[in-house]
Design an enzyme around this catalytic site. Structure first.
Site, PDB file in Angstrom:
ATOM      1  N   ALA A 187       7.774 -16.862 -16.985  1.00  0.00           N
ATOM      2  CA  ALA A 187       6.272 -17.106 -17.594  1.00  0.00           C
ATOM      3  C   ALA A 187       5.336 -17.999 -16.727  1.00  0.00           C
ATOM      4  CB  ALA A 187       6.253 -17.766 -19.156  1.00  0.00           C
ATOM      5  N   ASN A 237      11.885 -15.038  -9.159  1.00  0.00           N
ATOM      6  CA  ASN A 237      11.298 -14.652 -10.457  1.00  0.00           C
ATOM      7  C   ASN A 237      11.257 -15.681 -11.394  1.00  0.00           C
ATOM      8  OD1 ASN A 237      10.409 -13.420 -13.000  1.00  0.00           O
ATOM      9  ND2 ASN A 237      12.090 -11.710 -13.053  1.00  0.00           N
ATOM     10  N   ARG A 290      17.910  -9.924 -24.135  1.00  0.00           N
ATOM     11  CA  ARG A 290      16.185 -10.140 -24.366  1.00  0.00           C
ATOM     12  C   ARG A 290      15.534  -8.801 -24.279  1.00  0.00           C
ATOM     13  NH1 ARG A 290      12.259 -12.834 -19.899  1.00  0.00           N
ATOM     14  NH2 ARG A 290      10.656 -13.250 -21.226  1.00  0.00           N
ATOM     15  N   GLU A 332       8.285 -13.047  -4.368  1.00  0.00           N
ATOM     16  CA  GLU A 332       8.024 -12.725  -6.086  1.00  0.00           C
ATOM     17  C   GLU A 332       8.616 -11.599  -6.555  1.00  0.00           C
ATOM     18  OE1 GLU A 332       3.937 -12.901  -6.894  1.00  0.00           O
ATOM     19  OE2 GLU A 332       4.333 -13.437  -9.121  1.00  0.00           O
ATOM     20  N   ARG A 386      -0.547 -12.103 -18.376  1.00  0.00           N
ATOM     21  CA  ARG A 386       0.475 -11.655 -17.775  1.00  0.00           C
ATOM     22  C   ARG A 386      -0.142 -11.016 -16.041  1.00  0.00           C
ATOM     23  NH1 ARG A 386       5.211 -12.540 -20.540  1.00  0.00           N
ATOM     24  NH2 ARG A 386       4.985 -11.813 -22.515  1.00  0.00           N
ATOM     25  N   HIS A 402       2.608 -17.593 -14.478  1.00  0.00           N
ATOM     26  CA  HIS A 402       1.057 -17.409 -15.027  1.00  0.00           C
ATOM     27  C   HIS A 402       0.417 -18.801 -15.279  1.00  0.00           C
ATOM     28  CE1 HIS A 402       2.856 -13.512 -15.295  1.00  0.00           C
ATOM     29  NE2 HIS A 402       3.665 -13.702 -16.269  1.00  0.00           N
ATOM     30  N   ARG A 420       0.861  -5.244 -18.966  1.00  0.00           N
ATOM     31  CA  ARG A 420       1.430  -5.876 -20.191  1.00  0.00           C
ATOM     32  C   ARG A 420       0.094  -6.855 -20.531  1.00  0.00           C
ATOM     33  NH1 ARG A 420       7.003  -8.512 -19.682  1.00  0.00           N
ATOM     34  NH2 ARG A 420       6.658  -9.016 -21.806  1.00  0.00           N
ATOM     35  N   HIS A 461       9.241  -9.551 -10.183  1.00  0.00           N
ATOM     36  CA  HIS A 461       8.964  -9.470 -11.707  1.00  0.00           C
ATOM     37  C   HIS A 461       9.496  -7.878 -12.209  1.00  0.00           C
ATOM     38  CE1 HIS A 461       6.797 -12.751 -12.011  1.00  0.00           C
ATOM     39  NE2 HIS A 461       5.809 -12.460 -11.079  1.00  0.00           N
ATOM     40  N   ILE A 462      10.721  -8.047 -13.282  1.00  0.00           N
ATOM     41  CA  ILE A 462      11.437  -7.003 -13.648  1.00  0.00           C
ATOM     42  C   ILE A 462      10.393  -5.842 -14.026  1.00  0.00           C
ATOM     43  CG2 ILE A 462      13.094  -6.020 -15.118  1.00  0.00           C
ATOM     44  CD1 ILE A 462      14.350  -8.973 -14.905  1.00  0.00           C
ATOM     45  N   TYR A 471      13.295  -5.292 -20.495  1.00  0.00           N
ATOM     46  CA  TYR A 471      13.943  -6.105 -19.190  1.00  0.00           C
ATOM     47  C   TYR A 471      15.427  -5.115 -19.166  1.00  0.00           C
ATOM     48  CZ  TYR A 471      10.699  -9.682 -19.954  1.00  0.00           C
ATOM     49  OH  TYR A 471       9.335 -10.369 -19.815  1.00  0.00           O
ATOM     50  N   PRO A 479      12.412 -19.402 -16.756  1.00  0.00           N
ATOM     51  CA  PRO A 479      12.932 -19.249 -18.075  1.00  0.00           C
ATOM     52  C   PRO A 479      13.035 -18.225 -18.945  1.00  0.00           C
ATOM     53  CG  PRO A 479      10.493 -19.899 -17.654  1.00  0.00           C
ATOM     54  CD  PRO A 479      11.313 -19.675 -16.232  1.00  0.00           C
ATOM     55  N   ASN A 480      14.286 -18.173 -19.585  1.00  0.00           N
ATOM     56  CA  ASN A 480      14.423 -16.969 -20.407  1.00  0.00           C
ATOM     57  C   ASN A 480      15.171 -15.828 -19.757  1.00  0.00           C
ATOM     58  OD1 ASN A 480      13.171 -18.086 -22.866  1.00  0.00           O
ATOM     59  ND2 ASN A 480      11.445 -17.685 -21.795  1.00  0.00           N
TER      60      ASN A 480
HETATM   61  C1  DQA Z   1       8.905 -11.644 -16.048  1.00  0.00           C
HETATM   62  C2  DQA Z   1       7.419 -11.176 -16.603  1.00  0.00           C
HETATM   63  C3  DQA Z   1       6.817 -12.404 -17.078  1.00  0.00           C
HETATM   64  O1  DQA Z   1       5.618 -12.450 -17.662  1.00  0.00           O
HETATM   65  C4  DQA Z   1       7.705 -12.976 -18.210  1.00  0.00           C
HETATM   66  O2  DQA Z   1       7.224 -14.052 -18.989  1.00  0.00           O
HETATM   67  C5  DQA Z   1       9.194 -12.966 -17.966  1.00  0.00           C
HETATM   68  C6  DQA Z   1       9.561 -12.043 -17.042  1.00  0.00           C
HETATM   69  C7  DQA Z   1       9.273 -10.214 -15.572  1.00  0.00           C
HETATM   70  O3  DQA Z   1      10.513 -10.329 -14.521  1.00  0.00           O
HETATM   71  O4  DQA Z   1       9.132  -9.057 -15.824  1.00  0.00           O
HETATM   72  O5  DQA Z   1       9.805 -13.906 -18.411  1.00  0.00           O
HETATM   73  O6  DQA Z   1       8.526 -12.373 -14.964  1.00  0.00           O
END
Ligand code: DQA
Length: 142
Positions: free
Chosen positions: A74, A71, A17, A95, A108, A77, A104, A97-98, A22, A9-10
């Site tokens: 959210a 990735n 964003r 896994e 997270r 978590h 953070r 994460h950017i 990011y 998501p997102n």
């Molecule tokens: C993320 C970190 C997550 O906590 C966040 O909700 C994201 C992006 C990252 O790539 O840093 O959407 O997965």
């Protein structure tokens, strides 16, 4: 060799964003670069904002590809269902994460997915996906 990158998501909004967290590149730009850099690997890409769609794609690719780079945004978590999906398939899942999630908010810091993945790469920006692809390539040659 075939791998699948899954973004949750997102992450369709990469480039727009919160660029201070990011970055300002779209994933599509980065993906084209990655595909050119790894000519021996067929790199597929899937993004969804929906938990069930991510699970369906893990089930599908998990029995037919040499690895998944995930990735989950959210859902990392929150989602025991995604953790179960990773555990259910034979393909190795990395896994990514950017951002450095450990720098953070406390919510997270915990990942339901890490324990089911081969390994995790956090905080290295889009470079994390490249490192994961490189690892999967080396692993498949062993
Ligand atoms: C993320 C970190 C997550 O906590 C966040 O909700 C994201 C992006 C990252 O790539 O840093 O959407 O997965």
């Amino acid at each position: 060799m075939k791998i699948l990158i899954i973004n949750g998501p997102n992450l369709n909004l990469l480039g727009k964003r919160e660029p201070e967290i990011y970055g300002n590149r779209t994933f599509e730009q980065f993906l084209a670069e990655l595909q050119a850099e790894f000519p021996k690997i067929e790199i597929d890409y899937f993004q969804s904002n929906h938990e069930g769609a991510l699970i369906d794609r893990i089930h599908e690719a998990g029995f037919s590809t040499d690895g998944i780079i995930l990735n989950a945004g959210a859902y990392t978590h929150t989602s025991i269902a995604l953790a179960d999906a990773i555990a259910a398939v034979p393909a190795p899942v990395i896994e990514v994460h950017i951002s450095n999630v450990h720098q953070r908010e406390p919510f997270r810091h915990h990942s339901y997915l890490s324990a089911k993945c081969v390994g995790s790469i956090v905080g290295l920006g889009l470079e994390g996906y490249r490192l994961a692809a490189s690892y999967l390539e080396v692993r498949s040659e062993k």
